[in-house]
Enzyme design. Structure first.
Site, PDB file in Angstrom:
ATOM      1  N   ASP A 176       0.778   0.454   6.473  1.00  0.00           N
ATOM      2  CA  ASP A 176       0.446   0.334   5.043  1.00  0.00           C
ATOM      3  C   ASP A 176       0.287   1.985   4.501  1.00  0.00           C
ATOM      4  OD1 ASP A 176      -0.700  -0.128   2.487  1.00  0.00           O
ATOM      5  OD2 ASP A 176      -2.426  -0.925   3.121  1.00  0.00           O
ATOM      6  N   ASP A 186      -4.680   9.783  -0.585  1.00  0.00           N
ATOM      7  CA  ASP A 186      -6.004  10.181  -0.872  1.00  0.00           C
ATOM      8  C   ASP A 186      -6.656  10.685   0.375  1.00  0.00           C
ATOM      9  OD1 ASP A 186      -5.764   8.958  -3.294  1.00  0.00           O
ATOM     10  OD2 ASP A 186      -6.230   6.844  -2.524  1.00  0.00           O
ATOM     11  N   ASN A 215     -11.837   6.814  -2.317  1.00  0.00           N
ATOM     12  CA  ASN A 215     -11.007   6.994  -1.007  1.00  0.00           C
ATOM     13  C   ASN A 215     -11.033   8.399  -0.676  1.00  0.00           C
ATOM     14  OD1 ASN A 215     -10.436   4.434  -1.191  1.00  0.00           O
ATOM     15  ND2 ASN A 215      -8.154   4.721  -2.104  1.00  0.00           N
ATOM     16  N   GLY A 252     -10.683   8.142  -6.247  1.00  0.00           N
ATOM     17  CA  GLY A 252     -12.177   8.754  -6.028  1.00  0.00           C
ATOM     18  C   GLY A 252     -12.772   8.430  -4.900  1.00  0.00           C
ATOM     19  N   GLY A 301       5.552  11.751   2.329  1.00  0.00           N
ATOM     20  CA  GLY A 301       5.539  10.654   2.927  1.00  0.00           C
ATOM     21  C   GLY A 301       5.694  11.233   4.558  1.00  0.00           C
TER      22      GLY A 301
HETATM   23  O1  RIB Z   1      -4.420   5.444  -3.808  1.00  0.00           O
HETATM   24  C1  RIB Z   1      -4.774   4.245  -3.529  1.00  0.00           C
HETATM   25  C2  RIB Z   1      -5.809   3.478  -4.570  1.00  0.00           C
HETATM   26  O2  RIB Z   1      -5.050   3.456  -5.722  1.00  0.00           O
HETATM   27  C3  RIB Z   1      -6.126   2.362  -4.170  1.00  0.00           C
HETATM   28  O3  RIB Z   1      -7.078   2.239  -3.299  1.00  0.00           O
HETATM   29  C4  RIB Z   1      -6.317   1.507  -5.323  1.00  0.00           C
HETATM   30  O4  RIB Z   1      -7.593   1.099  -5.714  1.00  0.00           O
HETATM   31  C5  RIB Z   1      -5.799   2.395  -6.536  1.00  0.00           C
HETATM   32  O5  RIB Z   1      -6.873   3.288  -6.968  1.00  0.00           O
END
Ligand code: RIB
Length: 322
Positions: free
Chosen positions: A262, A268, A54, A52, A237
């Site tokens: 990464d 998100d 993010n 959320g 991806g």
């Molecule tokens: O989608 C990535 C997130 O998943 C990470 O920041 C972690 O906190 C999990 O919620």
């Protein structure tokens, strides 16, 4: 639904994210531990995360103006919670509906391997106590609501129903798929949604639950879109994404080539930037194009929020790949 667009007056909440906030403890490892195995990492990094939070950060950076994005989340009365509040406020995110819960702030334990892939375990804590009824009713008048699945499904459904009733657009990121998700709850969620955003495994799970799984992601997405009358976006991806509205054929959405460090938070970023673009009046295919490029850019550093791009960076990357 094929046409999703609209615009809102400035200086109002245009995107409401209802969801999780975590602190992420991140280890970079040679390979992710298998069951029964111990692997060593030189050190860990502590960064802000939670799907959320993010998504709210991705949307706020893409909109580039304070106060347009609000996050309704729950944190504990602890140092992690204080840190999260300060970091999100610095991003210009409206935290008037942040809830303080009687559980520790959510914490995610993340391993990242050398190819940038990850494995994540989330200790839900306060996220499990997030309440839709504690959100000020006016907030549900937001242009776009964004949901993910790290908070209770019943509360997500209540938030979706409230925004739907007020005429807003509901974007659901079915991540992670709740372990006990049944066909009835998924149908309720889809009925209250305009756009479903999933990765490949989430797409398979959702299509199977609805009894409309296909052989390829495109077939599953098309079947699901038709079955639920929603726009389905499946992120793939480095291959970008596919987008399909009910009764239509899946269209590819290109990513942009980057050196992947990464992938945490790439999904998100897609969701947050997509929601921001919808709130600015872009139609779903154009919003998805911005979102796919932003998600690629977000893979260039360790951490979910660390590499999320600004609107200017997204624009520049889009110009370069044209
Ligand atoms: O989608 C990535 C997130 O998943 C990470 O920041 C972690 O906190 C999990 O919620």
């Amino acid at each position: 639904m094929s046409e999703i667009s609209g615009s809102s007056p400035p200086n109002e909440t245009t995107v409401l994210v209802f969801g999780s906030a975590n602190v992420d403890l991140i280890c970079r490892v040679r390979s992710i531990a298998r069951p029964g195995e111990t692997v060593l990492a030189p050190r860990y990094e502590q960064l802000f995360g939670g799907k959320g939070a993010n998504q709210a950060v991705a949307a706020a950076r893409a909109l580039g103006q304070s106060g347009l994005v609000a996050l309704a989340a729950a944190v504990g009365e602890d140092e992690f919670g204080t840190g999260i509040r300060q970091a999100l406020a610095a991003e210009g995110i409206d935290l008037s509906d942040l809830q303080i819960a009687a559980e520790p702030t959510g914490c995610a334990f993340i391993s990242i391997d050398r190819s940038g892939e990850n494995a994540i375990t989330v200790a839900s804590g306060a996220n499990g106590l997030l309440k839709a009824a504690a959100v000020s009713p006016a907030r549900f008048g937001a242009k776009v609501l964004v949901l993910q699945m790290e908070t209770p499904l019943s509360e997500n459904l209540a938030a979706a129903d409230a925004v739907r009733a007020a005429g807003g657009i509901v974007v659901v990121n079915l991540a992670p798929v709740p372990a006990d998700l049944g066909e009835a709850d998924l149908s309720h969620l889809l009925a209250a949604s305009d756009v479903l955003i999933v990765n490949e495994s989430e797409l398979t799970a959702a299509a199977m639950l609805c009894g409309v799984g296909g052989k390829e992601p495109a077939a599953s997405a098309e079947n699901l879109a038709r079955h639920a009358d929603v726009t389905v976006i499946a992120t793939l991806g480095s291959k970008g994404a596919i987008l399909v509205s009910a009764g239509e054929t899946a269209e590819p959405v290109p990513a942009c080539p980057v050196e992947v460090i990464d992938t945490t938070g790439a999904g998100d970023t897609f969701v947050g930037v997509f929601a921001a673009a919808l709130s600015q009046g872009l139609a779903a295919p154009q919003a998805a194009r911005r979102a796919a490029v932003a998600a690629s850019l977000a893979c260039r550093k360790v951490g979910a929020q660390t590499a999320m791009p600004s609107a200017a960076e997204i624009d520049e990357a889009l110009r370069e790949i044209r």
